[in-house]
Design an enzyme around this catalytic site. Structure first.
Site, PDB file in Angstrom:
ATOM      1  N   TYR A  54       0.835  -1.203   0.000  1.00 31.60           N
ATOM      2  CA  TYR A  54       0.000   0.000   0.000  1.00 31.60           C
ATOM      3  C   TYR A  54       0.866   1.248   0.000  1.00 31.60           C
ATOM      4  O   TYR A  54       0.640   2.180  -0.787  1.00 31.60           O
ATOM      5  CB  TYR A  54      -0.892  -0.038   1.238  1.00 31.60           C
ATOM      6  CG  TYR A  54      -1.691   1.212   1.507  1.00 31.60           C
ATOM      7  CD1 TYR A  54      -2.808   1.535   0.741  1.00 31.60           C
ATOM      8  CD2 TYR A  54      -1.355   2.061   2.564  1.00 31.60           C
ATOM      9  CE1 TYR A  54      -3.562   2.665   1.009  1.00 31.60           C
ATOM     10  CE2 TYR A  54      -2.098   3.190   2.843  1.00 31.60           C
ATOM     11  CZ  TYR A  54      -3.202   3.496   2.067  1.00 31.60           C
ATOM     12  OH  TYR A  54      -3.938   4.619   2.342  1.00 31.60           O
ATOM     13  N   LYS A  57       1.040   4.129  -2.981  1.00 30.14           N
ATOM     14  CA  LYS A  57       0.782   5.547  -2.719  1.00 30.14           C
ATOM     15  C   LYS A  57       2.006   6.392  -3.085  1.00 30.14           C
ATOM     16  O   LYS A  57       1.857   7.506  -3.625  1.00 30.14           O
ATOM     17  CB  LYS A  57       0.414   5.761  -1.253  1.00 30.14           C
ATOM     18  CG  LYS A  57      -0.967   5.261  -0.873  1.00 30.14           C
ATOM     19  CD  LYS A  57      -2.076   6.038  -1.561  1.00 30.14           C
ATOM     20  CE  LYS A  57      -3.440   5.778  -0.962  1.00 30.14           C
ATOM     21  NZ  LYS A  57      -4.526   6.476  -1.688  1.00 30.14           N
TER      22      LYS A  57
END
Length: 264
Positions: A167, A171
């Site tokens: 994740y 990002k």
């Protein structure tokens, strides 16, 4: 006195706007003279409820269902928005987390999983941003007026949270993509910026913290301003970046994080 945050009738397209941060961003933009707000969500019923809120307050809005990981789906949603309101002038890439249909192993240590689990994060947080930006740029250029692209990322990408490795990487990739996009689009008076957020009381996070008061207390020890974020905190920054008040700001990442991290 004029409103420096007035959007001047720009049409906005907000992804993942059926709840939480995205919902509040859509409400903020609509309240500041957006020419129309496309409320995108994977679940159409959630988007429709937000549209009802905007219309009840006197704004213009349209619910557009799309899976941001699917380029054709995104293009169809953007075309529907353009047919209703005109070319998109503000894109907010907000859809995130583990996507609409998280893989069952998404929360396991990444080295115990594989690409199918990783893509729960990479698909929505990176490819989703690329897809939506790609679909909106031609219209922004054709429109011939200032455009705004805003991507909501996470402090996980800058801090490096254990358990959120893929994740965080997705990002961070979105932030790098925004910086390169800012350089490419400056000649068209289109800006591209990121908002890096920390623990924010979306419905899911709020329920999780209420169920574990000790976890909540421990988490807040990491924040200089000892409270979690509210969707309004994030929406305030998104509105600034969507408006002409930020016309000389591009390629930047703003931390709206209660002092969870500091950056130069």
């Amino acid at each position: 006195m004029s409103d420096i945050l007035d959007l001047g009738g720009r049409v906005a397209f907000v992804t993942g706007a059926g709840q939480g941060v995205g919902r509040q961003i859509a409400l903020h933009l609509a309240a500041h003279n957006a020419g129309g707000v496309a409320v995108n969500d994977f679940v159409l019923e959630r988007a429709e409820k937000v549209v009802e809120e905007i219309r009840a307050a006197g704004g213009k809005a349209l619910a557009v269902q799309a899976d941001v990981t699917n380029l054709d789906s995104v293009k169809a949603a953007v075309a529907k928005t353009e047919e209703a309101f005109g070319k998109v002038g503000v894109l907010v890439n907000n859809a995130g987390n583990a996507g609409a249909t998280p893989h069952a192993d998404a929360r396991k240590p990444f080295w115990e999983t594989g690409p199918e689990a990783w893509n729960s994060f990479i698909g929505v947080n990176f490819y989703g941003v690329v897809n939506c930006t790609s679909a909106c740029i031609p219209g922004m250029i054709e429109r011939g007026a200032p455009g705004r692209i805003i991507t909501i990322i996470s402090e996980a990408s800058r801090y490096g949270d254990v358990g959120l490795e893929v994740y965080a990487g997705a990002k961070a990739g979105a932030a790098g993509f925004m910086r390169a996009t800012a350089r490419a689009l400056g000649r068209y008076h289109i800006t591209a910026n990121c908002v890096a957020i920390a623990a924010t009381l979306t419905p899911a996070i709020e329920a999780r913290l209420k169920a574990d008061p000790e976890r909540y207390k421990k988490m807040m020890n990491n924040y200089v301003i000892r409270r979690p974020g509210q969707p309004t905190d994030i929406a305030n920054m998104a509105l600034f970046l969507a408006s002409d008040a930020s016309s000389w700001v591009t390629g930047q990442t703003y931390g709206v994080n209660g002092g969870f991290t500091f950056g130069l």
